[in-house]
Write a protein that holds these residues in place. Sequence first.
Motif, PDB file in Angstrom:
ATOM      1  N   SER A  32       8.091   2.846   0.253  1.00  0.00           N
ATOM      2  CA  SER A  32       7.179   1.745  -0.011  1.00  0.00           C
ATOM      3  C   SER A  32       7.561   1.162  -1.376  1.00  0.00           C
ATOM      4  O   SER A  32       8.589   1.533  -1.953  1.00  0.00           O
ATOM      5  CB  SER A  32       5.730   2.235   0.004  1.00  0.00           C
ATOM      6  OG  SER A  32       4.829   1.150  -0.103  1.00  0.00           O
ATOM      7  N   ASN A 319      -0.700   3.162  -1.844  1.00  0.00           N
ATOM      8  CA  ASN A 319       0.428   4.100  -1.854  1.00  0.00           C
ATOM      9  C   ASN A 319       0.205   5.218  -0.839  1.00  0.00           C
ATOM     10  O   ASN A 319       1.113   5.633  -0.126  1.00  0.00           O
ATOM     11  CB  ASN A 319       0.599   4.709  -3.251  1.00  0.00           C
ATOM     12  CG  ASN A 319       1.099   3.727  -4.279  1.00  0.00           C
ATOM     13  OD1 ASN A 319       1.590   2.646  -3.942  1.00  0.00           O
ATOM     14  ND2 ASN A 319       0.966   4.074  -5.551  1.00  0.00           N
ATOM     15  N   ALA A 361       4.219   4.052  -6.801  1.00  0.00           N
ATOM     16  CA  ALA A 361       4.622   3.280  -5.629  1.00  0.00           C
ATOM     17  C   ALA A 361       6.134   3.299  -5.437  1.00  0.00           C
ATOM     18  O   ALA A 361       6.639   3.226  -4.314  1.00  0.00           O
ATOM     19  CB  ALA A 361       4.134   1.837  -5.765  1.00  0.00           C
ATOM     20  N   SER A 364       6.822   6.116  -3.248  1.00  0.00           N
ATOM     21  CA  SER A 364       5.879   6.388  -2.162  1.00  0.00           C
ATOM     22  C   SER A 364       6.526   6.188  -0.799  1.00  0.00           C
ATOM     23  O   SER A 364       7.485   5.430  -0.652  1.00  0.00           O
ATOM     24  CB  SER A 364       4.658   5.467  -2.282  1.00  0.00           C
ATOM     25  OG  SER A 364       3.896   5.793  -3.408  1.00  0.00           O
TER      26      SER A 364
END
Length: 619
Positions: A32, A319, A361, A364
């Motif tokens: 991500s 997240n 993030a 993630s």
Amino acid sequence: MYFPKALTCLISLLYLSTSVLASLRITADHHSFGGVNYPSLQYLEPTQRDEVIQAIVNSNARVIRLFIRGDKYGPDPETGLGIFNHNTLDQFDDILAAIYRIGKGTVKVIIAPHDAHALRGSNDVLCDVYCEHINEAFLDFYSNLENRKLYKDRLTHLFTKYRSKNFNGATWNTLKDVIMGVDLQNEPWSGVWPIVAGEAWLCDIATHLKETIGLGANNIAVITGGLSGPQMPGGTQNFPDSAFECDAIDVIAIHGYYAASAETSAGTNWANMFLPGNTLTSRALGKKLLLVEEMSYIKSVNGIHYKKAEVWDQGNALNYRGIPWLYSKVTTEGEGTSSNINILFASRFAIGALKDVLTRAFASRSNFDWSRFLAAPKVGLSNLTHLALNPFIPNQSPCTFGCPGWLCDAADGCEPDLVCRNSVCQKPDEKTLGFVGKECDGHRKLCHENLQCIGGVCEECTARETREEDKELGIKAGSISGTCSVDDPFRMRPICQYCDKSAKECRGNPCLSAQHCDADEYCDWGVCKTCTSGCLGMSCKSSSKCKTGYCNVFGKCDYPKKPKRPMRPEDYTGRRGPGSRGGLKQGPSRPMDNVVRVNIPKEGVIETGGPVATATGAK
């Protein structure tokens, strides 16, 4: 300050047990990412511009969203219909080059080539040539074929006719190393939902970008841009059927502004919206990518001192759900009580929280594969051991762990009188058995898994003792900085045993229906059990095949519920509004004689059932 008894054993569970893995956690090996919106970045002086870009890169943001529009910082490049000022476009080209140079190709941009707010001169965006051309008839921009052609000409000029001064004369539609995606527009039909006129505009413009302009051939994503404006909890503003049905659309972008409340954290709505296996995520998986293109701090009942905590909480929720997100917006100006975050401030300000959650993030996981448009960073994916605790909760907070609306990943992640359902701490349904104070017998009348049955009544778990090593260091029982001793079955009462649901070892919580269980469970003779077929989000042909009880109109298993009645097209008066009974003469495209002015509620905190746009005919 509140520390539930179960928190006493939280740290020991993380290190001494492998049983805390929650079944709703993302396990796919896709990255991500996080990013920011900076609408007028191209208008900064070069020295400050480069300083800002470097700060964004240092924050571990992967994407910067830029706007081509006129505002107080600079003009729109289209000075007349089809007439462009290339000096203004050169400024924008400079920012693309600077991001590519400073980010070394690891940071990309999303371009919003026009802003729906420019059609009416709202939200600090200047009324542009299209605004003047349609003379406040907002919906005509989307329904009128002549206007659609004019807008296609704008897109064609921006992406295929303008020649880059920084990339050896290349056209922007080929700059896949710096441009991740292009919006159809920023917030098409902003504030209007359902889309009342000219819905064909959506896929027509997407196809023009993808095929005619050639973004698809160059692996540049076509993004919806936040259809109808901010998303309401439980609504479908940003993801109508037409967005899913259009093959030319790669990414469904969602804009949402949610404040914390007494019953919800700032991230609760995001956690609920992107529940793995729900209608939205199951329809999108393998077909469309989902992106939160705008999310922001909204001042809540808690006050401005909670800004850092509530910014972080939203990023953390996204997240955890594996959904990429962009904060809206960063700036170099003052913040006050606004949602703005100064990217150049010291970490003790809100930027500290934003940087922290952007860094999380960066590694993630996501169920969605973004590699076609954004390469994975050269770092490993985050581990799956536990849900991160918010490090920015103020000391004066009346609750620091497990309150209603807080995210959780195990039964002991909430206050004892709450249950962790679908990763959110919730009050148990009064109709169900098993919560604190309810009768139990350990056989048919069960307690929730985070409770124990003592003397025929469901009670809180017995706390584990703090380790002797921690006691010697002066760490008190219940401290989040401590760890807990291993249970001694000969000296302690039985405590609640938590287990890895993926290993199918859990007894399960008591239930009356699937809604009382997690999304990947069903209710089997009064107990929640892991679901392997007929589960939430799985394909179905009839409700009899769904263990959740209902096969929805999209052919997915869903919870049975009374469908909400959205605002009907006939509730609007539109110049070309399908279903507009008061104005249509013959056929859905018959224009009315009156000009349409659409009144849009000011963007702010979005609540279910809040105000929607209305359209009124001018006399």
